[in-house]
Write an enzyme that holds these catalytic residues in place. Structure first.
Site, short mmCIF file in Angstrom:
data_model
loop_
_atom_site.label_atom_id
_atom_site.label_comp_id
_atom_site.label_asym_id
_atom_site.label_seq_id
_atom_site.Cartn_x
_atom_site.Cartn_y
_atom_site.Cartn_z
N LEU A 1 -13.48 14.69 -30.33
CA LEU A 1 -12.88 13.57 -29.60
C LEU A 1 -13.11 13.67 -28.10
CD1 LEU A 1 -9.40 13.37 -31.42
CD2 LEU A 1 -11.62 12.51 -32.17
N TYR B 1 -21.10 4.38 -20.43
CA TYR B 1 -20.28 5.00 -21.47
C TYR B 1 -20.82 4.63 -22.85
CZ TYR B 1 -16.32 5.36 -24.73
OH TYR B 1 -15.51 5.63 -25.82
N GLN C 1 -15.65 11.62 -21.61
CA GLN C 1 -15.24 10.83 -20.45
C GLN C 1 -15.11 9.43 -21.06
OE1 GLN C 1 -14.27 8.53 -18.19
NE2 GLN C 1 -16.41 7.94 -18.00
N PHE D 1 -6.02 2.48 -18.70
CA PHE D 1 -6.51 1.49 -19.67
C PHE D 1 -5.61 0.25 -19.61
CE2 PHE D 1 -7.93 5.63 -21.06
CZ PHE D 1 -9.27 5.40 -21.28
N GLU E 1 -17.48 -0.08 -28.31
CA GLU E 1 -18.24 -0.39 -27.08
C GLU E 1 -19.74 -0.41 -27.35
OE1 GLU E 1 -16.38 -1.73 -24.07
OE2 GLU E 1 -18.13 -0.65 -23.33
N SER F 1 -17.67 4.43 -30.91
CA SER F 1 -16.85 3.38 -30.28
C SER F 1 -17.42 1.98 -30.51
CB SER F 1 -16.80 3.65 -28.78
OG SER F 1 -16.30 2.53 -28.10
P1 NAP Z 1 -8.70 10.24 -23.88
O1 NAP Z 1 -7.22 10.08 -23.96
O2 NAP Z 1 -9.40 9.85 -22.63
O3 NAP Z 1 -9.03 11.78 -24.21
C1 NAP Z 1 -10.30 12.32 -23.96
C2 NAP Z 1 -10.22 13.82 -24.14
O4 NAP Z 1 -11.50 14.41 -23.83
C3 NAP Z 1 -9.20 14.51 -23.21
O5 NAP Z 1 -8.52 15.50 -23.94
C4 NAP Z 1 -10.09 15.15 -22.16
O6 NAP Z 1 -9.53 16.29 -21.55
C5 NAP Z 1 -11.28 15.56 -23.02
N1 NAP Z 1 -12.46 15.91 -22.24
C6 NAP Z 1 -13.03 15.21 -21.23
N2 NAP Z 1 -14.08 15.88 -20.74
C7 NAP Z 1 -14.17 17.06 -21.42
C8 NAP Z 1 -15.04 18.16 -21.38
N3 NAP Z 1 -16.04 18.24 -20.48
N4 NAP Z 1 -14.84 19.19 -22.24
C9 NAP Z 1 -13.82 19.15 -23.13
N5 NAP Z 1 -12.95 18.11 -23.22
C10 NAP Z 1 -13.14 17.08 -22.38
O7 NAP Z 1 -9.40 9.44 -25.07
P2 NAP Z 1 -8.78 8.91 -26.46
O8 NAP Z 1 -8.33 7.51 -26.26
O9 NAP Z 1 -7.88 9.91 -27.02
O10 NAP Z 1 -10.11 8.79 -27.33
C11 NAP Z 1 -10.58 9.90 -28.10
C12 NAP Z 1 -12.08 9.73 -28.34
O11 NAP Z 1 -12.31 8.52 -29.03
C13 NAP Z 1 -12.92 9.66 -27.08
O12 NAP Z 1 -14.17 10.25 -27.39
C14 NAP Z 1 -13.11 8.16 -26.87
O13 NAP Z 1 -14.28 7.92 -26.13
C15 NAP Z 1 -13.20 7.69 -28.29
N6 NAP Z 1 -12.77 6.31 -28.56
C16 NAP Z 1 -11.54 5.89 -28.13
C17 NAP Z 1 -11.12 4.62 -28.45
C18 NAP Z 1 -9.75 4.12 -28.02
O14 NAP Z 1 -9.53 2.90 -28.06
N7 NAP Z 1 -8.82 5.00 -27.65
C19 NAP Z 1 -11.94 3.76 -29.20
C20 NAP Z 1 -13.18 4.24 -29.62
C21 NAP Z 1 -13.58 5.52 -29.32
P3 NAP Z 1 -8.65 16.18 -20.19
O15 NAP Z 1 -7.24 15.90 -20.64
O16 NAP Z 1 -8.85 17.51 -19.56
O17 NAP Z 1 -9.22 15.05 -19.37
O1 G4F Z 2 -8.51 -0.98 -21.53
P1 G4F Z 2 -9.93 -0.95 -21.13
O2 G4F Z 2 -10.28 -0.13 -19.95
O3 G4F Z 2 -10.74 -0.51 -22.43
P2 G4F Z 2 -12.27 -0.67 -22.88
O4 G4F Z 2 -13.17 -0.85 -21.72
O5 G4F Z 2 -12.32 -1.73 -23.93
O6 G4F Z 2 -12.57 0.76 -23.51
C1 G4F Z 2 -11.66 1.40 -24.41
O7 G4F Z 2 -11.96 1.02 -25.72
C2 G4F Z 2 -13.25 1.45 -26.18
C3 G4F Z 2 -13.41 0.91 -27.61
O8 G4F Z 2 -14.01 -0.35 -27.60
C4 G4F Z 2 -13.31 2.95 -26.13
F1 G4F Z 2 -14.50 3.40 -26.62
C5 G4F Z 2 -13.12 3.41 -24.71
O9 G4F Z 2 -13.13 4.84 -24.67
C6 G4F Z 2 -11.77 2.91 -24.21
O10 G4F Z 2 -10.76 3.55 -24.96
O11 G4F Z 2 -10.45 -2.44 -20.84
C7 G4F Z 2 -10.31 -3.47 -21.78
C8 G4F Z 2 -10.71 -4.81 -21.14
C9 G4F Z 2 -12.05 -4.78 -20.41
O12 G4F Z 2 -12.77 -5.92 -20.73
C10 G4F Z 2 -11.68 -4.80 -18.94
O13 G4F Z 2 -12.64 -5.43 -18.10
O14 G4F Z 2 -9.74 -5.12 -20.15
C11 G4F Z 2 -10.41 -5.62 -19.02
N1 G4F Z 2 -9.54 -5.44 -17.85
C12 G4F Z 2 -9.04 -6.45 -17.08
N2 G4F Z 2 -8.33 -5.94 -16.07
C13 G4F Z 2 -9.11 -4.27 -17.35
C14 G4F Z 2 -8.35 -4.59 -16.22
N3 G4F Z 2 -9.30 -2.99 -17.76
C15 G4F Z 2 -8.72 -2.01 -17.03
N4 G4F Z 2 -8.87 -0.73 -17.47
N5 G4F Z 2 -7.97 -2.26 -15.91
C16 G4F Z 2 -7.77 -3.52 -15.46
O15 G4F Z 2 -7.11 -3.76 -14.44
#
Ligand code: NAP
Ligand code: G4F
Length: 328
Positions: free
Chosen positions: A81, A150, A84, A189, A128, A126
């Site tokens: 997981l 990303y 960045q 986010f 994305e 993702s």
């Molecule tokens: P998150 O809260 O940003 O957590 C990311 C984790 O990665 C944190 O524990 C971070 O550690 C760690 N990390 C960053 N750089 C690292 C490195 N160099 N070595 C080891 N660990 C590192 O993300 P999340 O929302 O839990 O998502 C989990 C995974 O699913 C991510 O890969 C994300 O891209 C993917 N994903 C998320 C979503 C979503 O909607 N949440 C959707 C699709 C895919 P620190 O605490 O030290 O920063």
């Molecule tokens: O919440 P966001 O930053 O999430 P985004 O870009 O969809 O990415 C997240 O979901 C991905 C899965 O599709 C993951 F892979 C990724 O790691 C992450 O968890 O932005 C959502 C939307 C974007 O279109 C952004 O332009 O919200 C729009 N937005 C509008 N105002 C904003 C803002 N996003 C952020 N972060 N902050 C704002 O003020």
């Protein structure tokens, strides 16, 4: 003997929920964390599981470290997981994002191949990767069109996962997860930024919320349900890739209306659009079709959009600002 799981990204939103879920299944859980000046276990604390997770210092940019941790921990299952994960930051730090989010996964896969190719591997792919979407809704056969550094990095990691499965017969699965949120979501986010600000406005602590593109649409689900899908993928007879999503899409504006509505606030009085939050390239809309996961894994989303917004808003209202400040 209980199974042992290694979770990279243990300090993040999904790492914490996955750890809690695996512990409830009787797993021994080892959390791989990146060393920093403060060890951030606030999410594990929030879920009350810090003492039940063994922690291992780990960085996906350090191959020797990864090999060492895999050799020492000897997991049955590895959930990768670590990333960045903030899309906006990837435009400012494209190379670091590639190193961590893209090459990081390649290093972990290569370490699995070298240390023990029997380890079952989960890759956090993702939605994305669909980026400038080529069809609606998106499923496992929809062509990818990444629209941020990303997403490009995640697509490399995704194809490496497929390649290690096909080239080396590693049980490697890629979960193509659409946005999933919770009270543990990072405050940068958009969903958490909105619910946190709405609560602060209600409490009289701030009086404005600056956002970017209010028209962007996302398929938002509830994170604790999504980590269950990760586990289900690794319990199948054969490794495969799955879309995990709700099948609904809502705009950022709808999320704002709903969150402020939960607190009887008129969002128009507080929300301003700030161009600083627009991205150089935007993903306009995402909407997933998770019918393969429904048919093969028996996975279904359970929390509605309205319930998700409500539970996040309630959490930000309920906790003191001191407590919530810890959940970043
Ligand atoms: P998150 O809260 O940003 O957590 C990311 C984790 O990665 C944190 O524990 C971070 O550690 C760690 N990390 C960053 N750089 C690292 C490195 N160099 N070595 C080891 N660990 C590192 O993300 P999340 O929302 O839990 O998502 C989990 C995974 O699913 C991510 O890969 C994300 O891209 C993917 N994903 C998320 C979503 C979503 O909607 N949440 C959707 C699709 C895919 P620190 O605490 O030290 O920063
Ligand atoms: O919440 P966001 O930053 O999430 P985004 O870009 O969809 O990415 C997240 O979901 C991905 C899965 O599709 C993951 F892979 C990724 O790691 C992450 O968890 O932005 C959502 C939307 C974007 O279109 C952004 O332009 O919200 C729009 N937005 C509008 N105002 C904003 C803002 N996003 C952020 N972060 N902050 C704002 O003020």
């Amino acid at each position: 003997m209980s199974k042992k799981a290694l979770i990279t990204g243990i300090t993040g939103q999904d790492g914490a929920y996955l750890a809690k879920f695996l512990l409830s299944k009787g797993y021994q859980v080892v959390g791989a964390f990146r060393r920093s000046s403060i060890v951030n276990v606030s999410r594990l604390d929030y879920l009350g599981i810090t003492d039940q997770v063994e922690m291992a210092p780990f960085d996906v940019t350090d191959m020797g470290n990864i090999i060492g941790v895999l050799g020492k921990v000897r997991p049955n299952e590895l959930y990768n997981l670590a990333a960045q994960s903030f899309v906006a930051a990837s435009f400012d730090q494209p190379i670091a994002t590639g190193e961590i989010t893209g090459l990081g996964a390649a290093r972990v896969l290569e370490a699995v191949r070298l240390v023990n190719p029997k380890i079952k591997y989960y890759q956090a792919s993702s939605s994305e990767m669909f980026g400038k979407v080529q069809s609606m809704p998106q499923n496992e056969t929809t062509p990818f069109y990444p629209h941020s550094p990303y997403a490009v990095a995640k697509l490399y990691a995704h194809w490496m996962t497929v390649n290690y499965r096909e080239a080396y017969n590693i049980f490697a699965c890629s979960g193509i997860l659409f946005n999933h949120e919770s009270p543990l979501r990072g405050i940068e986010f958009v969903t958490r930024k909105i619910t946190r600000a709405a609560a602060q406005i209600k409490k009289g602590l701030v009086n404005q919320l600056s956002l970017g593109n209010l028209d962007a649409k996302r398929d938002w689900g509830y994170a604790p349900e999504y980590v269950e899908a990760m586990w289900l993928m690794l319990q199948q007879e054969q490794p495969d890739d799955y879309v995990i999503a709700t099948g609904e899409t809502h705009s950022v504006k709808e999320f704002v209306e709903e969150a402020f509505g939960c607190l009887d606030l008129d969002w128009r009085k507080y929300v301003v659009v700030d161009p600083a939050f627009f991205r150089p390239a935007e993903v306009d809309v995402l909407m997933g079709d998770a019918s393969k996961a429904g048919n093969k894994l028996g996975w279904q989303p359970r929390t509605t959009f309205k319930d998700l917004v409500r539970l996040m808003t309630d959490a930000d209202m309920a906790a003191s600002s001191m407590e919530r400040a810890c959940i970043r």
